[in-house]
Scaffold this motif. Structure first.
Motif, short mmCIF file in Angstrom:
data_model
loop_
_atom_site.label_atom_id
_atom_site.label_comp_id
_atom_site.label_asym_id
_atom_site.label_seq_id
_atom_site.Cartn_x
_atom_site.Cartn_y
_atom_site.Cartn_z
N GLY A 96 -10.63 18.47 -1.76
CA GLY A 96 -11.54 19.53 -2.18
C GLY A 96 -11.96 20.32 -0.96
O GLY A 96 -11.22 20.44 0.01
N ASN A 97 -13.17 20.84 -0.96
CA ASN A 97 -13.66 21.66 0.15
C ASN A 97 -13.98 20.85 1.40
O ASN A 97 -13.90 21.37 2.50
CB ASN A 97 -14.90 22.43 -0.29
N PHE A 98 -14.37 19.58 1.26
CA PHE A 98 -14.85 18.84 2.41
C PHE A 98 -13.91 17.71 2.83
O PHE A 98 -13.48 17.65 3.96
CB PHE A 98 -16.26 18.29 2.15
N PHE A 99 -13.62 16.79 1.96
CA PHE A 99 -12.74 15.69 2.33
C PHE A 99 -12.11 15.07 1.09
O PHE A 99 -12.52 15.33 -0.03
CB PHE A 99 -13.50 14.62 3.12
N SER A 100 -11.08 14.28 1.33
CA SER A 100 -10.45 13.54 0.24
C SER A 100 -10.33 12.09 0.67
O SER A 100 -10.48 11.76 1.85
CB SER A 100 -9.07 14.11 -0.07
N GLU A 101 -10.08 11.22 -0.30
CA GLU A 101 -10.00 9.80 0.02
C GLU A 101 -8.95 9.14 -0.88
O GLU A 101 -9.00 9.24 -2.10
CB GLU A 101 -11.36 9.16 -0.23
N PHE A 102 -7.95 8.52 -0.23
CA PHE A 102 -6.95 7.78 -0.98
C PHE A 102 -7.54 6.47 -1.48
O PHE A 102 -8.40 5.88 -0.83
CB PHE A 102 -5.74 7.45 -0.10
N GLU A 117 -5.01 19.07 -8.68
CA GLU A 117 -5.07 18.29 -9.92
C GLU A 117 -4.27 17.00 -9.75
O GLU A 117 -3.14 17.02 -9.27
CB GLU A 117 -4.52 19.09 -11.08
N GLN A 118 -4.88 15.89 -10.13
CA GLN A 118 -4.19 14.59 -10.12
C GLN A 118 -4.11 14.10 -11.55
O GLN A 118 -5.10 14.11 -12.27
CB GLN A 118 -4.96 13.58 -9.28
N ASN A 152 1.15 -1.22 -6.33
CA ASN A 152 1.06 -0.36 -5.15
C ASN A 152 1.04 1.13 -5.52
O ASN A 152 1.71 1.95 -4.91
CB ASN A 152 2.21 -0.66 -4.19
N ARG A 153 0.25 1.46 -6.50
CA ARG A 153 0.13 2.84 -6.98
C ARG A 153 -0.58 3.71 -5.94
O ARG A 153 -1.59 3.31 -5.37
CB ARG A 153 -0.67 2.82 -8.29
N GLU A 154 -0.05 4.91 -5.67
CA GLU A 154 -0.72 5.87 -4.78
C GLU A 154 -1.60 6.77 -5.64
O GLU A 154 -1.15 7.32 -6.64
CB GLU A 154 0.31 6.71 -4.04
N TYR A 155 -2.85 6.92 -5.22
CA TYR A 155 -3.79 7.74 -5.98
C TYR A 155 -4.96 8.13 -5.09
O TYR A 155 -5.20 7.52 -4.06
CB TYR A 155 -4.31 6.97 -7.21
N TYR A 156 -5.65 9.17 -5.50
CA TYR A 156 -6.87 9.59 -4.84
C TYR A 156 -8.06 9.03 -5.61
O TYR A 156 -8.11 9.15 -6.83
CB TYR A 156 -7.03 11.10 -4.83
N ILE A 157 -9.03 8.43 -4.92
CA ILE A 157 -10.28 8.14 -5.60
C ILE A 157 -11.22 9.35 -5.48
O ILE A 157 -12.15 9.50 -6.23
CB ILE A 157 -10.97 6.86 -5.10
N ARG A 158 -10.90 10.19 -4.51
CA ARG A 158 -11.58 11.47 -4.36
C ARG A 158 -10.51 12.49 -3.95
O ARG A 158 -10.09 12.52 -2.80
CB ARG A 158 -12.67 11.39 -3.31
#
Length: 97
Positions: free
Chosen positions: A77-83, A38-39, A68-74
């Motif tokens: 999960g089960n396959f991949f994530s993306e900052f 959860e984000q 310069n906020r750190e966050y996930y755009i994805r």
């Protein structure tokens, strides 16, 4: 369910010695995201300054993710994530004929 809000605006100065200068700014806000992790909600702010040299040529300099906020755009999960992108600067030249 996640919610996204995007806003961008620009203003072109038309008088005086700043004639041809454009200033702008924008933001992207997203509520919490759940996808294996959860984000919390976040907001990204951007700023832009530009100049119109002729009716055929203009340039703009954009500062993205000003704080310069750190966050996930994805989020993970089960396959991949993306900052999301870190703070960056983009120079754009446009010409029209």
């Amino acid at each position: 369910m996640s919610r996204v809000f995007k806003l961008w605006t620009t203003y072109r100065l038309m008088q005086g010695f700043l004639n041809g200068v454009t200033i702008g700014g924008g933001m992207l806000a997203q509520s919490w995201i759940t996808r294996g992790i959860e984000q919390g909600g976040y907001a990204i702010f951007n700023a832009q300054v530009g100049y119109r040299f002729t009716k055929h040529l203009d340039a703009s300099l954009t500062l993205n993710n000003m704080f310069n906020r750190e966050y996930y755009i994805r989020p993970p999960g089960n396959f991949f994530s993306e900052f999301g992108d870190r703070r960056n600067v983009m120079l754009t030249l446009r010409s029209a004929f």
